[in-house]
Design an enzyme around this catalytic site. Structure first.
Site, PDB file in Angstrom:
ATOM      1  CG  HIS A  38      -1.929  -1.050   1.244  1.00 13.72           C
ATOM      2  ND1 HIS A  38      -2.628  -1.398   2.362  1.00 13.72           N
ATOM      3  CD2 HIS A  38      -2.378  -1.860   0.263  1.00 13.72           C
ATOM      4  CE1 HIS A  38      -3.473  -2.363   2.083  1.00 13.72           C
ATOM      5  NE2 HIS A  38      -3.330  -2.670   0.811  1.00 13.72           N
ATOM      6  CD  GLU A 107      -6.737  -0.677  -2.210  1.00 10.74           C
ATOM      7  OE1 GLU A 107      -6.737  -1.904  -2.366  1.00 10.74           O
ATOM      8  OE2 GLU A 107      -5.724  -0.041  -1.897  1.00 10.74           O
TER       9      GLU A 107
END
Length: 167
Positions: A38, A107
């Site tokens: 991330h 995402e």
């Protein structure tokens, strides 16, 4: 058969601490370790966001048995598929075959940072499929040129190719 893994959460600890954790997980007998890939922590209070691929390289050198894997690396926007192939090949070599490459469509939280908008899920799935084709082709060890709907690759080649590509 149940297998128990350890997660290196890049959002919850700094890079040196993550490597210490995976060393401890190996010593404790965990069956595998995964790492989140991330750019941002999920919550501001988590306060960390180290680069997963650097941590994987350090973890590969600090451990000797535990398999390593990315949860979801997204070769859709933030990483080009040719670069993902190079990173995965390097970690596979450093870990002496203990690496598994987890891929997904990602995402917006972690992929928007490079701009260009965030495609709808059906387009991201098309992009992921094309990205996997490119990654697999590069693991063949030859020059790859690809002119697809979503990606362009001009005479790319992995110069350090592991004997077995990461699953």
């Amino acid at each position: 058969m149940v297998r128990i893994g350890y997660t290196m959460m890049t959002e919850q600890a700094g890079p040196r601490e993550l490597v210490e954790h995976v060393v401890g997980a190996e010593e404790a007998g965990f069956d595998f370790s995964v790492i989140s890939d991330h750019y941002f922590p999920w919550l501001r209070a988590q306060g960390h966001s180290s680069y997963a691929w650097s941590v994987l390289g350090a973890a590969a050198q600090a451990t000797s048995r535990i398999p390593l894997m990315t949860y979801v690396t997204c070769p859709v926007r933030r990483y080009h598929p040719a670069v993902v192939a190079q990173k995965a090949a390097t970690v596979q070599l450093l870990s002496e075959g203990r690496f598994r490459l987890g891929l997904g469509a990602g995402e917006n939280l972690n992929e928007h940072v490079v701009g260009g908008g965030w495609p709808p899920v059906d387009v991201r799935h098309e992009m992921l499929e094309e990205a996997v084709e490119i990654i697999r082709a590069l693991f063949g060890g030859e020059h790859v040129t690809h002119h697809g709907r979503h990606y362009q690759v001009e005479s790319a080649k992995l110069w350090d190719v592991p004997e077995q590509p990461p699953p």
